[in-house]
Design a protein around this motif. Structure first.
Motif, PDB file in Angstrom:
ATOM      1  N   LEU A 212       0.766  -1.193   0.179  1.00 41.44           N
ATOM      2  CA  LEU A 212       0.121  -0.046   0.064  1.00 41.44           C
ATOM      3  C   LEU A 212       0.898   1.263   0.096  1.00 41.44           C
ATOM      4  O   LEU A 212       0.796   2.261  -0.835  1.00 41.44           O
ATOM      5  CB  LEU A 212      -0.888   0.209   1.285  1.00 41.44           C
TER       6      LEU A 212
ATOM      7  N   LYS B  77       1.192   4.268  -2.710  1.00 44.55           N
ATOM      8  CA  LYS B  77       1.087   5.645  -2.200  1.00 44.55           C
ATOM      9  C   LYS B  77       2.302   6.601  -2.604  1.00 44.55           C
ATOM     10  O   LYS B  77       2.298   7.891  -2.757  1.00 44.55           O
ATOM     11  CB  LYS B  77       0.779   5.874  -0.708  1.00 44.55           C
TER      12      LYS B  77
ATOM     13  N   GLN C 143      -8.120  -2.362   1.131  1.00 41.75           N
ATOM     14  CA  GLN C 143      -7.523  -1.159   1.236  1.00 41.75           C
ATOM     15  C   GLN C 143      -6.775  -0.995   0.090  1.00 41.75           C
ATOM     16  O   GLN C 143      -6.852   0.143  -0.485  1.00 41.75           O
ATOM     17  CB  GLN C 143      -6.323  -1.141   2.312  1.00 41.75           C
TER      18      GLN C 143
ATOM     19  N   ARG D 199      -9.366  -0.167  -2.763  1.00 30.67           N
ATOM     20  CA  ARG D 199      -9.904   1.280  -2.276  1.00 30.67           C
ATOM     21  C   ARG D 199      -8.918   2.391  -2.806  1.00 30.67           C
ATOM     22  O   ARG D 199      -9.573   3.326  -3.406  1.00 30.67           O
ATOM     23  CB  ARG D 199     -10.282   1.443  -0.834  1.00 30.67           C
ATOM     24  N   TYR D 200      -7.661   2.230  -2.272  1.00 28.62           N
ATOM     25  CA  TYR D 200      -6.754   3.118  -2.632  1.00 28.62           C
ATOM     26  C   TYR D 200      -6.598   3.184  -4.175  1.00 28.62           C
ATOM     27  O   TYR D 200      -6.330   4.308  -4.800  1.00 28.62           O
ATOM     28  CB  TYR D 200      -5.534   2.950  -2.073  1.00 28.62           C
TER      29      TYR D 200
ATOM     30  N   GLU E 120      -9.472   5.073  -5.964  1.00 31.94           N
ATOM     31  CA  GLU E 120      -9.398   6.517  -5.654  1.00 31.94           C
ATOM     32  C   GLU E 120      -8.387   7.182  -6.718  1.00 31.94           C
ATOM     33  O   GLU E 120      -8.831   8.143  -7.503  1.00 31.94           O
ATOM     34  CB  GLU E 120      -9.055   6.898  -4.319  1.00 31.94           C
ATOM     35  N   ARG E 121      -7.412   6.517  -6.778  1.00 32.98           N
ATOM     36  CA  ARG E 121      -6.074   7.074  -7.228  1.00 32.98           C
ATOM     37  C   ARG E 121      -6.613   6.959  -8.842  1.00 32.98           C
ATOM     38  O   ARG E 121      -6.328   8.045  -9.617  1.00 32.98           O
ATOM     39  CB  ARG E 121      -5.130   6.212  -7.148  1.00 32.98           C
TER      40      ARG E 121
END
Lengths: 172, 172
Positions: free
Chosen positions: A68, A72, A124, A127-128, A131-132
DNA sequence: TATTTTTGTAATTGATTAATCACTAAATTT
DNA sequence: AAATTTAGTGATTAATCAATTACAAAAATA
């Protein structure tokens, strides 16, 4: 030369755990093997992790945490986002192959507390990523995100099983 | 009412095995649980399957065999091939959920003979899908085939973990 | 330097479970 | 109906391993 502090020791055991779990799977890994790899006695493992399950959870959690975090850290212009994320993933899987294996293993372990960590991790990431993708204006972001996750998992499996033919060599 | 022949018995045990393995995983499933579900004594299981491993292999093999056969039975005009195959897969996973679970479990078991069956199964599905896609003139068939396989595996995982959010609800 | 805390191990236990053994009853065959 | 094969079980075993206990030596502290 760095002295062996308490946290330091815990880290060594976790690292040994990652190696042993990656090679043997959760159930076939023994705490004695972990201890041997960490160059300590078997009972001493339990001073740092109350149970074998707790040790595995720590390992699995780290694996998901790292992937994750890796995503990021990706910086990219919208049009090259997906490519950059794939690149980041590939780099990570060369750098931390044991964590990849542990992800595969974690997904099919039936102990509830472990399964919960696997679920949280996958959720997670999904989801991340979504969004990205959305933020970058990717068309059909929902589908692209789950395809991205799916191809990532298949890569992991293909690595874990040593079955490279599963994924297409030349990327699109 | 059908008499319980030898083959019949073996089938019952295999079916019981599929249920227990799907629920508990390979390592946490006991031969006693399988026996109970098949309504026989624990030692009697071994008259039909020499080892627990052999029983699991039979179950895993059946799971892969069925999915391959399902794909082979798909008839479709080129332009609707992919959609039809997805449909066939979805139908199968409702009809034989235990076989889906066993596929997920089989992939991360470390026993060599089991892993070999998992590899063979995945390989065959991938190979067959690819041929089919090519024959239908699907553009970028290599990539489409591995994406198809990847999304299928993610579906399985999402089903096994009871984590429906992993896959996008509305198909493209 | 006496005391306490920290770091560590050897030995043991307690539970689990695949697989075998020793046996019986029911069919089937001769 | 005697002999043999088939279907089945209860009891046991042999191995494995996570986890605990009981202890010892070294380090830190008073």
């Amino acid at each position: 030369m760095a002295k062996s502090t308490k946290e330091n020791r815990k880290e060594e055991i976790l690292e040994a755990g990652l190696e042993v779990f990656a090679e043997k799977g959760y159930y076939n890994a023994t705490t004695a093997q972990v201890a041997e790899k960490a160059a300590i006695s078997q009972p001493y493992v339990f001073r740092f992790f109350k149970t074998k399950e707790e040790l595995f959870i720590a390992a699995l959690d780290r694996a998901f945490e790292r992937i994750l975090q890796t995503f990021k850290n990706v910086e990219a212009k919208p049009y090259q986002l997906v490519a950059k994320m794939i690149e980041a993933y590939e780099e990570l899987s060369e750098l931390h192959p044991n964590e990849i294996a542990v992800q595969v293993i974690g997904v099919s372990v039936t102990e509830k507390p472990i399964q919960d960590i696997a679920k949280k991790g996958l959720s997670q990431i999904r989801r991340y990523t979504l969004e990205r993708f959305k933020a970058a204006g990717v068309k059909d972001a929902e589908r692209e995100a789950s395809t991205f996750l799916a191809r990532g998992m298949l890569c992991n499996i293909s690595y874990f099983l040593d079955l490279p033919e599963l994924i297409d060599g030349k990327g699109k």
